[in-house]
Write an enzyme that holds these catalytic residues in place. Structure first.
Site, mmCIF file in Angstrom:
data_model
loop_
_atom_site.group_PDB
_atom_site.id
_atom_site.type_symbol
_atom_site.label_atom_id
_atom_site.label_comp_id
_atom_site.label_asym_id
_atom_site.label_seq_id
_atom_site.Cartn_x
_atom_site.Cartn_y
_atom_site.Cartn_z
ATOM 1 N N ASP A 100 0.782 -1.241 0.000
ATOM 2 C CA ASP A 100 0.000 0.000 0.000
ATOM 3 C C ASP A 100 0.817 1.296 0.000
ATOM 4 O O ASP A 100 0.240 2.387 0.061
ATOM 5 C CB ASP A 100 -0.947 0.020 1.203
ATOM 6 C CG ASP A 100 -2.099 -0.958 1.039
ATOM 7 O OD1 ASP A 100 -2.569 -1.113 -0.099
ATOM 8 O OD2 ASP A 100 -2.518 -1.567 2.041
ATOM 9 N N ASP A 162 -5.634 -4.382 -6.996
ATOM 10 C CA ASP A 162 -5.426 -3.033 -6.439
ATOM 11 C C ASP A 162 -3.965 -2.579 -6.572
ATOM 12 O O ASP A 162 -3.670 -1.387 -6.642
ATOM 13 C CB ASP A 162 -5.776 -2.983 -4.942
ATOM 14 C CG ASP A 162 -6.952 -3.830 -4.511
ATOM 15 O OD1 ASP A 162 -7.262 -4.820 -5.195
ATOM 16 O OD2 ASP A 162 -7.554 -3.523 -3.481
HETATM 17 N N1 GLY Z 1 -7.025 -1.410 -1.779
HETATM 18 C C1 GLY Z 1 -8.016 -1.781 -0.845
HETATM 19 C C2 GLY Z 1 -9.398 -1.556 -1.320
HETATM 20 O O1 GLY Z 1 -9.653 -1.148 -2.425
HETATM 21 O O2 GLY Z 1 -10.287 -1.794 -0.524
#
Ligand code: GLY
Length: 385
Positions: A100, A162
């Site tokens: 992240d 993601d």
């Molecule tokens: N990247 C985490 C989400 O989209 O919930």
């Protein structure tokens, strides 16, 4: 600062940006202490839940402040953005707990560098990119998204869709700091994701698990979607946004076509009101499922970039889809004004865990405002990015 909720709905892009500024001024006045970043408002509440720097959503609030500065020209937003971004700087020098890093750095430090040109932001971004690169596995050709899931779920090398968003940090640092090594691993991650994360119908799966030694694909799963074979709305939104952004930096036609494919699959399956349910396949009573306005906002912003890379007919269609989405989000029942100080209602964070269901989310607000800023640039005849 104004201490009131905005009410009603207005039509021009600048009016929507002013609405965001009014809402954000209320949010700002309620932040309990420095370093607390607004994260979500539960359904029916008017109280923000906060996260500290280092949580995946912590960069979105500073990012909103930078966009408010850009969108209003008011230096009070710059002062607030500088303060919030300063809270994110130490994160750039930490060991990453997950992929992240880019989600946190690009909205905060990335916008700070873009709007101030201050090299200390770029230095921090390079440090963050180096940290992120420790999660790259050359045998697989992707980044490990969730180290915590290696043991917990027995997912030895897992990559989630993601993760495409984190490549923006790598591509940007590669371009600004002459770091072809970072470009190469970001490029390879996008290639591997393109080959493994998409299904025949253009939908994406959330998680792909690989053998960390041979690089072989072991399984496809979901974590935040309805089931392994379903189309989780925000995952598809990340795919549209991520491959559009990857094309921006690489000009690789395959990434452009992948972005178009992801966008077409998303648009073709949208319900009548133009905002997806949290998962496109979530059960027989789909119309009773919660919506995910965050996915709609992410796609609207992505389409405004994507339209700039395409021939006139497709370009017109994607711009019109983005404008339509923004009009829908800017009115009831999605507009939050009068209920809470977020910009938008009706997003879903993690339905299988029962977290943030039908809530307001900082990242829905961030990408909504980003889309408004992009549309404003377009309307003025400027480059979208
Ligand atoms: N990247 C985490 C989400 O989209 O919930």
């Amino acid at each position: 600062m104004v201490f009131a909720f905005a009410q009603g709905c207005s039509s021009s892009v600048q009016e929507q940006i002013s609405y965001c500024a009014l809402q954000a001024s209320v949010t700002l006045s309620g932040i309990p202490s420095e370093g607390m970043m607004p994260h979500s408002v539960d359904s029916g509440s008017d109280q923000w839940q906060y996260v500290v720097p280092g949580r995946w959503t912590s960069g979105f609030w500073p990012g909103e402040l930078w966009y408010l500065y850009e969108g209003t020209g008011d230096v009070c937003w710059k002062e607030e953005a500088l303060k919030a971004t300063a809270q994110m700087l130490p994160v750039a020098y930490e060991t990453p707990h997950s992929h992240d890093v880019g989600f946190m750095m690009t909205p905060s430090l990335g916008n700070a560098y873009r709007l101030t040109g201050n090299d200390s932001y770029l230095e921090a971004m390079e440090s963050a990119a180096d940290s992120l690169s420790t999660l790259y596995n050359p045998n697989v050709g992707t980044f490990l998204s969730w180290p915590g899931m290696v043991q917990k779920m027995d997912w030895p090398h897992n990559t989630i869709i993601d993760n495409m968003l984190n490549l923006e940090l790598l591509f940007q640092v590669a371009a600004c700091c002459d770091r072809p090594d970072l470009y190469d691993i970001a490029f390879r991650h996008a290639e591997t994701t393109m080959d493994h994360q998409f299904r025949e119908d253009g939908s994406t799966c959330h998680v792909v698990v690989y053998d960390p030694v041979t690089g072989e694909e072991l399984a496809k799963h979901t974590h935040q979607g309805w089931k392994d074979g379903s189309m989780w709305a925000r995952g598809q939104a990340w795919a549209v946004y991520g491959f559009t952004m990857a094309y921006r930096f690489t000009r690789d036609e395959r990434f452009l076509q992948t972005a178009v494919r992801a966008a077409e699959t998303y648009l073709n399956r949208l319900p009548a009101d133009g905002i997806p349910f949290w998962d496109f396949d979530a059960g027989e009573q789909l119309e009773d499922q919660p919506k995910d306005a965050s996915a709609a906002a992410i796609v609207a912003s992505a389409l405004l970039e994507l339209q700039g890379y395409l021939p006139a007919s497709e370009s017109k269609k994607y711009r019109s889809e983005a404008e339509k989405t923004l009009r829908i989000l800017s009115a009831a029942p999605y507009r939050a004004g009068g209920q809470c100080s977020a910009f938008l209602l009706h997003s879903t964070g993690h339905m299988p865990n029962g977290n943030e269901v039908d809530a307001s989310l900082s990242y829905a607000d961030y990408y909504y405002l980003e889309a408004l800023i992009r549309l404003k640039r377009l309307q003025k005849g400027n480059a979208v990015i």
